[in-house]
Design an enzyme around this catalytic site. Structure first.
Site, short mmCIF file in Angstrom:
data_model
loop_
_atom_site.label_atom_id
_atom_site.label_comp_id
_atom_site.label_asym_id
_atom_site.label_seq_id
_atom_site.Cartn_x
_atom_site.Cartn_y
_atom_site.Cartn_z
N TYR A 1 2.16 24.12 -20.88
CA TYR A 1 3.47 24.30 -20.27
C TYR A 1 4.58 24.07 -21.29
O TYR A 1 4.56 23.10 -22.06
CB TYR A 1 3.66 23.29 -19.13
CG TYR A 1 2.93 23.65 -17.86
CD1 TYR A 1 3.23 24.83 -17.17
CD2 TYR A 1 1.96 22.81 -17.34
CE1 TYR A 1 2.57 25.15 -15.99
CE2 TYR A 1 1.30 23.12 -16.16
CZ TYR A 1 1.62 24.30 -15.49
OH TYR A 1 0.96 24.61 -14.33
N LYS B 1 -7.73 -6.95 -6.99
CA LYS B 1 -6.76 -6.16 -6.24
C LYS B 1 -6.74 -4.72 -6.75
O LYS B 1 -7.19 -4.45 -7.87
CB LYS B 1 -5.37 -6.79 -6.39
CG LYS B 1 -4.90 -6.89 -7.84
CD LYS B 1 -3.70 -7.83 -7.99
CE LYS B 1 -3.26 -7.91 -9.44
NZ LYS B 1 -2.22 -8.93 -9.63
C1 LIG Z 1 -2.60 -9.71 -10.76
C2 LIG Z 1 -2.49 -11.18 -10.72
C3 LIG Z 1 -3.33 -11.99 -11.51
C4 LIG Z 1 -4.27 -11.43 -12.54
O1 LIG Z 1 -3.57 -11.07 -13.70
P1 LIG Z 1 -4.33 -10.64 -15.04
O2 LIG Z 1 -3.25 -10.58 -16.04
O3 LIG Z 1 -4.91 -9.29 -14.76
O4 LIG Z 1 -5.37 -11.64 -15.32
C5 LIG Z 1 -3.27 -13.37 -11.33
N1 LIG Z 1 -2.42 -13.92 -10.44
C6 LIG Z 1 -1.57 -13.18 -9.69
C7 LIG Z 1 -0.65 -13.86 -8.74
C8 LIG Z 1 -1.57 -11.81 -9.82
O5 LIG Z 1 -0.71 -11.08 -9.10
#
Ligand SMILES: *Cc1c(COP(=O)(O)O)cnc(C)c1O
Length: 375
Positions: free
Chosen positions: A261, A44
């Protein structure tokens, strides 16, 4: 290295994120051997900001058959990348009206509410789904009473084609937290109403954290990229990313002169300052102002002053006079400075640093030929 630096120079690259696809494949296999279950790749948010297309292609080539994204749009993009075959799950589910697009691309939605289950069955009939239960995190998924309704409903109205039962753990990165056992017990009670369907609950931390079981399909994101999901744990994952940026300009300032800044850094002696081409627009957090470090040939150099949108100041007084000229690179994420350390200094977690790395960074994907197997 010099050749690559020349190429970067020729292309006018200011900051470069390199992603080692071979290390990601190594980590994918390592996670599988640590958890003893098939591993689905969570890609994702453009594979946590690194680049969904090349990473997913490398993993598919290595045998990964299950991919998870959060949005339907990501799933559609991934389907055109991978072609037919691999399963693509959409964690956030699909909105009413987009069921047809999902079915056409053989996307598997994660059903999180009873209403979504109904809508899917109405529009998409027996196209496969995953169903997520809320086992205690109160984020996404059917509550216990809705899970029971779904089980009853399936008996009356014909079954939803459930391929996977899921839940998500709130405290997997603290393996000894009793919440883990409570959540798992709640999940298995709910899943028992749908006998024979594979179960999935392990994110990276649960998959590599030495749990008794990772279920039938682990869902790993962070660990694929070589980042340790359990603080302090030693998982033997391979670092997969490097981030470096070029020096735009150097100068020597006198005692009393400020940098950046707000002039929050003021030299108390003659000080050499390099201006580095990496800013908060590139994902180098402004919260690193006055706290962060960059490395040059292994020497750690403190950041000086606030991070700007496109650059930050670096105190390079520790280097030999004349060392580090405009156009040279300093390392920001490397074996000398891990992303865990950057996140800690910035007051956040590696996930947020990764997903914040800007689209302006030049991304370079490297891959070593696989060593032939020896009997
Ligand atoms: C993002 C996500 C994962 C992966 O998590 P990691 O800690 O990066 O391995 C797994 N399951 C769900 C439902 C998620 O939203």
């Amino acid at each position: 290295m010099t050749l690559l630096q020349d190429v970067a120079g020729a292309l006018g690259v200011s900051a470069e994120l390199s992603v080692d696809l071979s290390a990601i494949v190594t980590n994918y296999r390592r996670i599988g051997s640590l958890c003893g279950a098939p591993v689905g790749a969570v890609v994702k948010a453009d594979a946590y900001g690194l680049g969904m297309a090349p990473i997913s292609a490398a993993l598919a080539e290595a045998g990964c058959r299950d991919f998870f994204v959060a949005h339907l749009s990501e799933g559609l993009a991934l389907r055109s990348e991978l072609g037919p075959g691999p399963r693509i799950y959409v964690l956030n589910g699909v909105w009413p009206g987009s069921e047809g697009a999902a079915v056409a691309a053989e996307i598997v939605p994660v059903i999180n509410t009873f209403g979504q289950a109904r809508a899917w069955r109405g529009q998409a009939k027996s196209a496969p789904v995953a169903v997520q239960f809320d086992s205690g995190m109160s984020r996404l998924g059917l509550a216990a009473e809705d899970a029971a309704r779904l089980a009853d409903d399936a008996e009356q109205l014909g079954p939803l084609n459930i391929q996977l039962l899921m839940t998500h753990m709130a405290c997997a990165d603290s393996p000894r937290d009793p919440a883990n056992i409570k959540q798992l017990a709640a999940f298995h009670r709910l899943a028992a109403q749908f006998p024979g369907v594979p179960v999935s609950f392990a994110n990276s931390a649960a998959a590599v954290g030495g749990w008794a079981s990772a279920g039938d399909l682990a869902r790993a994101g962070l660990a694929l990229f070589g980042i340790n999901p359990v603080p302090g744990g030693a998982m033997d994952l391979s670092p997969a990313i490097r981030l470096r940026a070029r020096v735009l300009q150097t100068r020597t300032i006198t005692a009393g002169t400020g940098v950046g800044y707000g002039l929050t850094f003021v030299a108390n002696a003659p000080t050499r300052i390099a201006t580095v081409a990496m800013g908060y627009a590139d994902g180098w957090p402004r919260s690193l102002s006055g706290r962060g470090v960059a490395c040059y040939q292994g020497t750690r150099l403190p950041m000086a002053g606030r991070v700007s949108m496109d650059s930050f100041g670096l105190d390079i007084s520790a280097l030999e006079p004349g060392a580090l000229k405009a156009g040279e690179f300093v390392d920001l994420i490397s074996p000398e400075q891990t992303i865990e350390a950057v996140a800690e200094a910035a007051g956040t977690i590696p996930y947020e640093i990764l997903t914040g790395l800007g689209s302006r960074l030049s991304r370079r994907f490297t891959k070593r030929p696989e060593r032939p197997e020896h009997g």
